[in-house]
Design a protein around this motif. Structure first.
Motif, mmCIF file in Angstrom:
data_model
loop_
_atom_site.group_PDB
_atom_site.id
_atom_site.type_symbol
_atom_site.label_atom_id
_atom_site.label_comp_id
_atom_site.label_asym_id
_atom_site.label_seq_id
_atom_site.Cartn_x
_atom_site.Cartn_y
_atom_site.Cartn_z
ATOM 1 N N ILE A 194 0.840 -1.211 0.000
ATOM 2 C CA ILE A 194 0.000 0.000 0.000
ATOM 3 C C ILE A 194 0.869 1.254 0.000
ATOM 4 O O ILE A 194 0.641 2.175 -0.789
ATOM 5 N N LEU A 195 1.869 1.294 0.863
ATOM 6 C CA LEU A 195 2.728 2.480 0.940
ATOM 7 C C LEU A 195 3.452 2.738 -0.378
ATOM 8 O O LEU A 195 3.471 3.869 -0.873
ATOM 9 N N ILE A 196 4.019 1.709 -0.957
ATOM 10 C CA ILE A 196 4.744 1.870 -2.219
ATOM 11 C C ILE A 196 3.774 2.127 -3.368
ATOM 12 O O ILE A 196 4.002 3.008 -4.201
ATOM 13 N N GLY A 197 2.683 1.368 -3.402
ATOM 14 C CA GLY A 197 1.713 1.503 -4.492
ATOM 15 C C GLY A 197 1.074 2.871 -4.555
ATOM 16 O O GLY A 197 0.976 3.475 -5.628
ATOM 17 N N VAL A 198 0.655 3.391 -3.427
ATOM 18 C CA VAL A 198 0.020 4.717 -3.417
ATOM 19 C C VAL A 198 1.052 5.789 -3.750
ATOM 20 O O VAL A 198 0.741 6.751 -4.460
ATOM 21 N N GLU A 199 2.273 5.628 -3.281
ATOM 22 C CA GLU A 199 3.334 6.581 -3.636
ATOM 23 C C GLU A 199 3.541 6.604 -5.146
ATOM 24 O O GLU A 199 3.661 7.668 -5.757
ATOM 25 N N LEU A 200 3.578 5.441 -5.763
ATOM 26 C CA LEU A 200 3.721 5.366 -7.222
ATOM 27 C C LEU A 200 2.540 6.019 -7.933
ATOM 28 O O LEU A 200 2.713 6.738 -8.924
ATOM 29 N N GLU B 224 0.603 8.393 -6.704
ATOM 30 C CA GLU B 224 0.675 9.835 -6.476
ATOM 31 C C GLU B 224 1.711 10.505 -7.377
ATOM 32 O O GLU B 224 1.510 11.630 -7.814
ATOM 33 N N THR B 225 2.801 9.828 -7.635
ATOM 34 C CA THR B 225 3.805 10.432 -8.505
ATOM 35 C C THR B 225 3.423 10.302 -9.976
ATOM 36 O O THR B 225 3.897 11.074 -10.804
ATOM 37 N N SER B 226 2.554 9.360 -10.305
ATOM 38 C CA SER B 226 2.161 9.137 -11.697
ATOM 39 C C SER B 226 0.930 9.926 -12.114
ATOM 40 O O SER B 226 0.830 10.372 -13.252
ATOM 41 N N LEU B 227 -0.023 10.063 -11.210
ATOM 42 C CA LEU B 227 -1.298 10.692 -11.547
ATOM 43 C C LEU B 227 -1.397 12.073 -10.916
ATOM 44 O O LEU B 227 -1.459 12.221 -9.698
ATOM 45 N N ARG B 228 -1.448 13.067 -11.747
ATOM 46 C CA ARG B 228 -1.495 14.458 -11.304
ATOM 47 C C ARG B 228 -2.675 14.729 -10.367
ATOM 48 O O ARG B 228 -2.547 15.464 -9.393
ATOM 49 N N ALA B 229 -3.819 14.124 -10.618
ATOM 50 C CA ALA B 229 -5.012 14.373 -9.806
ATOM 51 C C ALA B 229 -4.817 13.940 -8.351
ATOM 52 O O ALA B 229 -5.465 14.484 -7.461
ATOM 53 N N LEU B 230 -3.918 13.000 -8.099
ATOM 54 C CA LEU B 230 -3.678 12.554 -6.726
ATOM 55 C C LEU B 230 -2.699 13.457 -5.983
ATOM 56 O O LEU B 230 -2.459 13.261 -4.801
ATOM 57 N N SER C 228 -0.016 17.554 -2.417
ATOM 58 C CA SER C 228 0.531 18.238 -3.583
ATOM 59 C C SER C 228 2.044 18.201 -3.644
ATOM 60 O O SER C 228 2.619 18.069 -4.704
ATOM 61 N N ASN C 229 2.701 18.303 -2.517
ATOM 62 C CA ASN C 229 4.159 18.306 -2.529
ATOM 63 C C ASN C 229 4.741 17.160 -1.729
ATOM 64 O O ASN C 229 5.940 17.108 -1.525
ATOM 65 N N ALA C 230 3.903 16.276 -1.231
ATOM 66 C CA ALA C 230 4.344 15.107 -0.456
ATOM 67 C C ALA C 230 5.362 15.478 0.625
ATOM 68 O O ALA C 230 6.329 14.785 0.844
#
Length: 146
Positions: A112-118, A120-126, A132-134
């Protein structure tokens, strides 16, 4: 098993530069495991081992609250606080002998941690709002404009 599970989750957090890394994760998992195990050993007439679990949930909540920080642009550390609760759940599962469930929860947490991070970095809407700046300083590369 506690050291392994806490270490796997903690490694992901440490690689992300989060405040609760490998050491903290192992210690939360290991101590929760030990407290729950002690509670089951003390069980008997007039002793309720589930009270130990309840106290762990409360205590870990305070520990998690310690990593949540307010900043000018928002709050950080909420995910790390949630991870600390998950680590306590993993330790509790180990404490009652549910090793496969604990390992599955540790692996699911990392996915979950890695997947959501990926995502968030791939999809602008997330990458809007608090994400916005993690938690990083704003740069032209990570700036999100509406």
């Amino acid at each position: 098993v506690s050291i392994l599970c806490g270490g796997v989750v903690g490694l992901e957090r440490q690689l992300q530069g989060k405040p609760a890394g490998v050491r903290t994760s192992i210690l939360v998992c290991l101590s929760t495991h030990f407290f729950v195990h002690l509670g089951t050993r003390l069980a008997g007439e007039g002793v309720d081992p589930t009270r130990i679990v309840g106290q762990i949930v409360t205590g870990v909540g305070f520990l998690g609250a310690g990593v949540i920080m307010g900043q000018e642009k928002g709050v950080t550390g909420v995910t790390t606080a949630a991870v600390i609760w998950v680590l306590a759940a993993i330790g509790a599962a180990i404490g009652i002998g549910e090793y496969s469930a604990a390992i599955a929860l540790a692996l699911t947490t990392v996915v979950i941690l890695i997947g959501v991070e990926l995502l968030e970095t791939s999809l602008r809407a997330l990458r809007r709002g608090a994400h916005s700046n993690a938690g990083q300083p704003e740069t032209p590369e990570n700036r999100v404009s509406d």
